[in-house]
Design a protein around this motif. Structure first.
Motif, PDB file in Angstrom:
ATOM      1  N   GLY A  83       0.813  -1.217   0.000  1.00 34.09           N
ATOM      2  CA  GLY A  83       0.000   0.000   0.000  1.00 34.09           C
ATOM      3  C   GLY A  83       0.839   1.255   0.000  1.00 34.09           C
ATOM      4  N   MET A  84       2.047   1.193   0.516  1.00 34.92           N
ATOM      5  CA  MET A  84       2.889   2.380   0.576  1.00 34.92           C
ATOM      6  C   MET A  84       3.416   2.768  -0.801  1.00 34.92           C
ATOM      7  SD  MET A  84       4.952   1.777   4.123  1.00 34.92           S
ATOM      8  CE  MET A  84       5.808   3.323   4.044  1.00 34.92           C
ATOM      9  N   HIS A  85       3.459   1.830  -1.733  1.00 38.03           N
ATOM     10  CA  HIS A  85       3.957   2.131  -3.070  1.00 38.03           C
ATOM     11  C   HIS A  85       2.846   2.591  -4.006  1.00 38.03           C
ATOM     12  CE1 HIS A  85       7.118  -0.237  -1.251  1.00 38.03           C
ATOM     13  NE2 HIS A  85       7.942   0.343  -2.119  1.00 38.03           N
ATOM     14  N   THR A  86       1.643   2.578  -3.557  1.00 39.65           N
ATOM     15  CA  THR A  86       0.515   3.021  -4.374  1.00 39.65           C
ATOM     16  C   THR A  86       0.289   4.501  -4.130  1.00 39.65           C
ATOM     17  OG1 THR A  86      -0.471   0.841  -4.141  1.00 39.65           O
ATOM     18  CG2 THR A  86      -1.905   2.595  -4.894  1.00 39.65           C
ATOM     19  N   ARG A  87       0.216   5.264  -5.203  1.00 38.38           N
ATOM     20  CA  ARG A  87      -0.029   6.698  -5.094  1.00 38.38           C
ATOM     21  C   ARG A  87      -1.489   6.968  -5.408  1.00 38.38           C
ATOM     22  NH1 ARG A  87       3.943   7.200  -2.231  1.00 38.38           N
ATOM     23  NH2 ARG A  87       5.994   7.207  -3.129  1.00 38.38           N
ATOM     24  N   PHE A  88      -2.103   7.794  -4.574  1.00 34.89           N
ATOM     25  CA  PHE A  88      -3.505   8.138  -4.776  1.00 34.89           C
ATOM     26  C   PHE A  88      -3.617   9.593  -5.210  1.00 34.89           C
ATOM     27  CE2 PHE A  88      -3.753   4.535  -1.897  1.00 34.89           C
ATOM     28  CZ  PHE A  88      -4.749   3.774  -2.491  1.00 34.89           C
ATOM     29  N   ILE A  89      -4.583   9.854  -6.068  1.00 41.57           N
ATOM     30  CA  ILE A  89      -4.857  11.205  -6.541  1.00 41.57           C
ATOM     31  C   ILE A  89      -6.344  11.448  -6.323  1.00 41.57           C
ATOM     32  CG2 ILE A  89      -4.889  12.715  -8.567  1.00 41.57           C
ATOM     33  CD1 ILE A  89      -2.627  10.950  -9.701  1.00 41.57           C
ATOM     34  N   GLU A  90      -6.669  12.662  -5.902  1.00 43.34           N
ATOM     35  CA  GLU A  90      -8.070  12.990  -5.678  1.00 43.34           C
ATOM     36  C   GLU A  90      -8.683  13.408  -7.013  1.00 43.34           C
ATOM     37  OE1 GLU A  90     -10.971  15.926  -3.154  1.00 43.34           O
ATOM     38  OE2 GLU A  90      -8.875  15.803  -2.591  1.00 43.34           O
ATOM     39  N   MET A  91      -9.756  12.737  -7.392  1.00 42.97           N
ATOM     40  CA  MET A  91     -10.441  13.044  -8.639  1.00 42.97           C
ATOM     41  C   MET A  91     -11.915  13.242  -8.334  1.00 42.97           C
ATOM     42  SD  MET A  91     -10.493  10.878 -12.197  1.00 42.97           S
ATOM     43  CE  MET A  91     -11.616   9.621 -11.683  1.00 42.97           C
ATOM     44  N   ASP A  92     -12.356  14.459  -8.398  1.00 36.83           N
ATOM     45  CA  ASP A  92     -13.744  14.820  -8.108  1.00 36.83           C
ATOM     46  C   ASP A  92     -14.187  14.327  -6.727  1.00 36.83           C
ATOM     47  OD1 ASP A  92     -13.982  15.997 -10.634  1.00 36.83           O
ATOM     48  OD2 ASP A  92     -14.548  14.083 -11.549  1.00 36.83           O
ATOM     49  N   GLY A  93     -13.340  14.463  -5.731  1.00 38.46           N
ATOM     50  CA  GLY A  93     -13.669  14.095  -4.356  1.00 38.46           C
ATOM     51  C   GLY A  93     -13.486  12.621  -4.050  1.00 38.46           C
ATOM     52  N   ILE A  94     -13.005  11.843  -5.025  1.00 35.90           N
ATOM     53  CA  ILE A  94     -12.791  10.411  -4.826  1.00 35.90           C
ATOM     54  C   ILE A  94     -11.307  10.126  -4.952  1.00 35.90           C
ATOM     55  CG2 ILE A  94     -13.300   8.097  -5.708  1.00 35.90           C
ATOM     56  CD1 ILE A  94     -15.901   9.253  -6.842  1.00 35.90           C
ATOM     57  N   MET A  95     -10.786   9.320  -4.036  1.00 38.24           N
ATOM     58  CA  MET A  95      -9.381   8.948  -4.090  1.00 38.24           C
ATOM     59  C   MET A  95      -9.216   7.762  -5.040  1.00 38.24           C
ATOM     60  SD  MET A  95      -7.960  11.112  -2.123  1.00 38.24           S
ATOM     61  CE  MET A  95      -6.348  10.494  -1.828  1.00 38.24           C
ATOM     62  N   VAL A  96      -8.406   7.931  -6.066  1.00 32.62           N
ATOM     63  CA  VAL A  96      -8.145   6.868  -7.034  1.00 32.62           C
ATOM     64  C   VAL A  96      -6.634   6.700  -7.180  1.00 32.62           C
ATOM     65  CG1 VAL A  96     -10.289   7.193  -8.316  1.00 32.62           C
ATOM     66  CG2 VAL A  96      -8.263   8.481  -8.969  1.00 32.62           C
ATOM     67  N   THR A  97      -6.231   5.533  -7.716  1.00 32.10           N
ATOM     68  CA  THR A  97      -4.803   5.319  -7.935  1.00 32.10           C
ATOM     69  C   THR A  97      -4.356   6.140  -9.139  1.00 32.10           C
ATOM     70  OG1 THR A  97      -5.184   3.434  -9.381  1.00 32.10           O
ATOM     71  CG2 THR A  97      -4.908   2.965  -7.032  1.00 32.10           C
ATOM     72  N   LYS A  98      -3.058   6.287  -9.278  1.00 32.03           N
ATOM     73  CA  LYS A  98      -2.487   7.075 -10.376  1.00 32.03           C
ATOM     74  C   LYS A  98      -2.861   6.441 -11.719  1.00 32.03           C
ATOM     75  CE  LYS A  98       1.810   9.397 -11.491  1.00 32.03           C
ATOM     76  NZ  LYS A  98       3.215   9.559 -11.135  1.00 32.03           N
ATOM     77  N   GLU A  99      -2.843   5.110 -11.807  1.00 28.75           N
ATOM     78  CA  GLU A  99      -3.201   4.414 -13.038  1.00 28.75           C
ATOM     79  C   GLU A  99      -4.648   4.676 -13.405  1.00 28.75           C
ATOM     80  OE1 GLU A  99      -1.738   2.652 -10.427  1.00 28.75           O
ATOM     81  OE2 GLU A  99       0.279   2.787 -11.256  1.00 28.75           O
ATOM     82  N   GLN A 100      -5.550   4.621 -12.422  1.00 29.17           N
ATOM     83  CA  GLN A 100      -6.962   4.896 -12.693  1.00 29.17           C
ATOM     84  C   GLN A 100      -7.154   6.338 -13.163  1.00 29.17           C
ATOM     85  OE1 GLN A 100      -8.594   3.862  -8.873  1.00 29.17           O
ATOM     86  NE2 GLN A 100      -9.320   1.856  -9.582  1.00 29.17           N
ATOM     87  N   TYR A 101      -6.413   7.238 -12.578  1.00 29.26           N
ATOM     88  CA  TYR A 101      -6.500   8.651 -12.967  1.00 29.26           C
ATOM     89  C   TYR A 101      -6.042   8.834 -14.410  1.00 29.26           C
ATOM     90  CZ  TYR A 101      -5.719  13.699 -12.912  1.00 29.26           C
ATOM     91  OH  TYR A 101      -5.749  15.032 -13.204  1.00 29.26           O
ATOM     92  N   GLN A 102      -4.910   8.197 -14.773  1.00 31.71           N
ATOM     93  CA  GLN A 102      -4.390   8.309 -16.146  1.00 31.71           C
ATOM     94  C   GLN A 102      -5.383   7.700 -17.140  1.00 31.71           C
ATOM     95  OE1 GLN A 102      -1.771  10.037 -17.033  1.00 31.71           O
ATOM     96  NE2 GLN A 102      -1.104  10.454 -14.936  1.00 31.71           N
ATOM     97  N   ARG A 103      -5.977   6.552 -16.797  1.00 25.56           N
ATOM     98  CA  ARG A 103      -6.952   5.898 -17.660  1.00 25.56           C
ATOM     99  C   ARG A 103      -8.172   6.791 -17.856  1.00 25.56           C
ATOM    100  NH1 ARG A 103      -8.736   1.350 -14.812  1.00 25.56           N
ATOM    101  NH2 ARG A 103      -6.545   0.960 -14.426  1.00 25.56           N
ATOM    102  N   SER A 104      -8.611   7.415 -16.751  1.00 28.98           N
ATOM    103  CA  SER A 104      -9.770   8.318 -16.829  1.00 28.98           C
ATOM    104  C   SER A 104      -9.479   9.505 -17.725  1.00 28.98           C
ATOM    105  CB  SER A 104     -10.155   8.773 -15.431  1.00 28.98           C
ATOM    106  OG  SER A 104     -11.204   9.709 -15.470  1.00 28.98           O
ATOM    107  N   LEU A 105      -8.266  10.087 -17.629  1.00 28.61           N
ATOM    108  CA  LEU A 105      -7.872  11.213 -18.492  1.00 28.61           C
ATOM    109  C   LEU A 105      -7.841  10.778 -19.964  1.00 28.61           C
ATOM    110  CD1 LEU A 105      -5.045  12.984 -16.477  1.00 28.61           C
ATOM    111  CD2 LEU A 105      -7.379  13.757 -16.840  1.00 28.61           C
ATOM    112  N   ALA A 106      -7.322   9.564 -20.234  1.00 25.93           N
ATOM    113  CA  ALA A 106      -7.237   9.065 -21.591  1.00 25.93           C
ATOM    114  C   ALA A 106      -8.636   8.850 -22.171  1.00 25.93           C
ATOM    115  CB  ALA A 106      -6.420   7.783 -21.656  1.00 25.93           C
TER     116      ALA A 106
END
Length: 160
Positions: free
Chosen positions: A131-154
């Motif tokens: 869990g310490m190696h996973t980075r989270f980014i806030e996207m519209d009030g929801i915490m998602v992983t960096k990969e999920q954020y990149q996929r959502s942007l794509a």
């Protein structure tokens, strides 16, 4: 003549009360015989337990058996004193019973703590490390992983 009838009534009532006492005495003797039979069973079980206490038991089981035997013997002695009408308010057997109950409660507490669920430390360390190696980014009030954020942007870029 009235006196004769009255004396017959008294005889009948005294006969009825004698019959009631006889029935009560028979019931009491039946209960005493049942109690004696149960005591004989307890004595037989105690002798069996004592005979087998030394063979095949580990130390913890021997301690548990000895504690139960002390409690049973104290209880039986208390019952004997109570049946004989002894005043038990300051009798030493109460101390012995209380001590045996405390030992049984302590033994139960120890066994409960041994059977309680335990935390798997190795698995917890693995979860934390991953869990310490996973980075989270806030996207519209929801915490998602960096990969999920990149996929959502794509996905949003391909829709536009």
């Amino acid at each position: 003549m009235a006196e004769v009838k009255g004396s017959k009534k008294r005889k009948n009532s005294s006969t009825a009360s004698t019959n009631e006492r006889t029935v009560e005495n028979k019931q009491m003797f039946e209960e005493i015989n049942k109690f004696a039979a149960n005591l004989d069973m307890v004595e037989k079980d105690l002798n069996y337990a004592i005979a087998h206490s030394l063979s095949g038991l580990n130390t913890d089981d021997k301690i548990k058996l000895d504690t139960y035997l002390a409690y049973v013997n104290s209880t039986l002695f208390w019952m004997n004193l109570k049946l004989n009408g002894t005043d038990l308010s300051n009798h030493y057997i109460l101390h012995d019973l209380r001590r045996a109950k405390e030992m049984l409660a302590r033994e139960k507490e120890i066994n409960d703590s041994l059977t309680a669920p335990r935390l798997d430390i190795a698995a917890s360390k693995r979860f934390i490390a991953s869990g310490m190696h996973t980075r989270f980014i806030e996207m519209d009030g929801i915490m998602v992983t960096k990969e999920q954020y990149q996929r959502s942007l794509a996905e949003s870029a391909s829709k536009n």
